[in-house]
Write an enzyme that holds these catalytic residues in place. Structure first.
Site, PDB file in Angstrom:
ATOM      1  N   SER A  82       0.835  -1.201   0.000  1.00  0.00           N
ATOM      2  CA  SER A  82       0.000   0.000   0.000  1.00  0.00           C
ATOM      3  C   SER A  82       0.872   1.255   0.000  1.00  0.00           C
ATOM      4  CB  SER A  82      -0.897   0.018   1.238  1.00  0.00           C
ATOM      5  OG  SER A  82      -1.577   1.252   1.371  1.00  0.00           O
TER       6      SER A  82
ATOM      7  N   TYR B  68      -2.609  -0.358  10.141  1.00  0.00           N
ATOM      8  CA  TYR B  68      -2.679  -0.934   8.801  1.00  0.00           C
ATOM      9  C   TYR B  68      -1.385  -0.667   8.037  1.00  0.00           C
ATOM     10  CZ  TYR B  68      -4.082  -1.335   3.884  1.00  0.00           C
ATOM     11  OH  TYR B  68      -4.147  -1.650   2.551  1.00  0.00           O
TER      12      TYR B  68
END
Length: 248
Positions: free
Chosen positions: A142, A155
């Site tokens: 990500s 995350y």
């Protein structure tokens, strides 16, 4: 078009969002695709049906990758379908819970690491016996691993771990001619990223991107196909940004 004819592929989290787009893209390239789901067999069955209607081959396989034995169960189910040969593994399944540092719960923190890090680690371990010469493992990282984006610190830490695993796995498995890479999407309009569907989210996203549209799952899938194929045969141990030029 890049060809995966005669290849077998597993896409975790392949029933929705980016995973769905990846599964369809690999099938279009000729691969037999195993579409993994955790809790939504209906969605996975719909993806399988779409692939079969288009003349491809696909099977839905279920397992909870957040459970300690989830990767082992999934690997066993995969072997029942493909036997002793898996050519492409896409570790796409993931969960994300936005929270400030003050509001982060231990339960959500642990769940993100269980699904996003532990699950893929042990899935690779369990599938190694059938990942042969020339196979490709693709993780989904990500933008959050390299840049601060919203209240996603836990995350983001899982995706930083993903980038680290890519390098270590690539180094360890190179002698077997197994390539390991990752893609790192930015904001993508999916159910997991509902913020991107709001006016505020759209403006925030476009404000940090060079390309001025909000990414759709199909914008990401092509990069996975590239890394999965022999077109990327000399690409190994890298994380490829697929983010429209975000946070440049």
């Amino acid at each position: 078009m890049t060809s995966l004819t005669g290849k077998t592929a597993l896409v975790t989290g392949g029933s929705r969002g980016i995973g769905r787009a990846i599964a369809l893209k690999l099938a279009q390239a000729g691969a037999q695709v195993l579409v993994h789901f955790s809790a939504s067999p209906k969605d996975a069955d719909e993806v399988v049906e779409q692939i079969i209607r288009a003349g491809g081959r696909a099977t839905a396989v279920g397992a909870d990758l957040g459970a300690p034995d989830g990767p082992h169960k999934l690997a066993a189910a995969v072997r029942k379908v493909v036997g002793d040969r898996l050519d492409v593994l896409v570790n796409n399944a993931g969960v994300s819970y936005a929270a400030t540092i003050e509001d982060q719960t231990i339960e959500d923190f642990d769940k993100q690491f269980a699904v996003n890090v532990r699950g893929p680690f042990f899935l690779v371990q369990q599938l190694l016996p059938i990942l042969g010469k020339g196979s490709s493992v693709v993780f989904v990282s990500s933008l959050a691993a390299r840049s601060a984006v919203g209240n996603l610190s836990a995350y983001a830490a899982t995706k930083g771990a993903t980038d680290t695993l890519v390098k270590h796995f690539a180094a360890a498995l190179g002698s077997r001619d197994i390539r390991v890479n990752a893609i790192a999407p930015g904001v993508v309009e999916t159910e997991m990223s509902k913020f991107a569907k709001t006016d505020e989210g759209r403006q925030f996203t476009l404000g940090m991107q060079a390309l001025q549209h909000v990414a759709q799952p199909d914008d990401i899938a092509g990069a996975v196909l590239f890394l999965a194929s022999q077109d990327a045969g000399w690409v190994n141990g890298t994380t490829l940004a697929v983010d429209g030029g975000s946070k440049l």
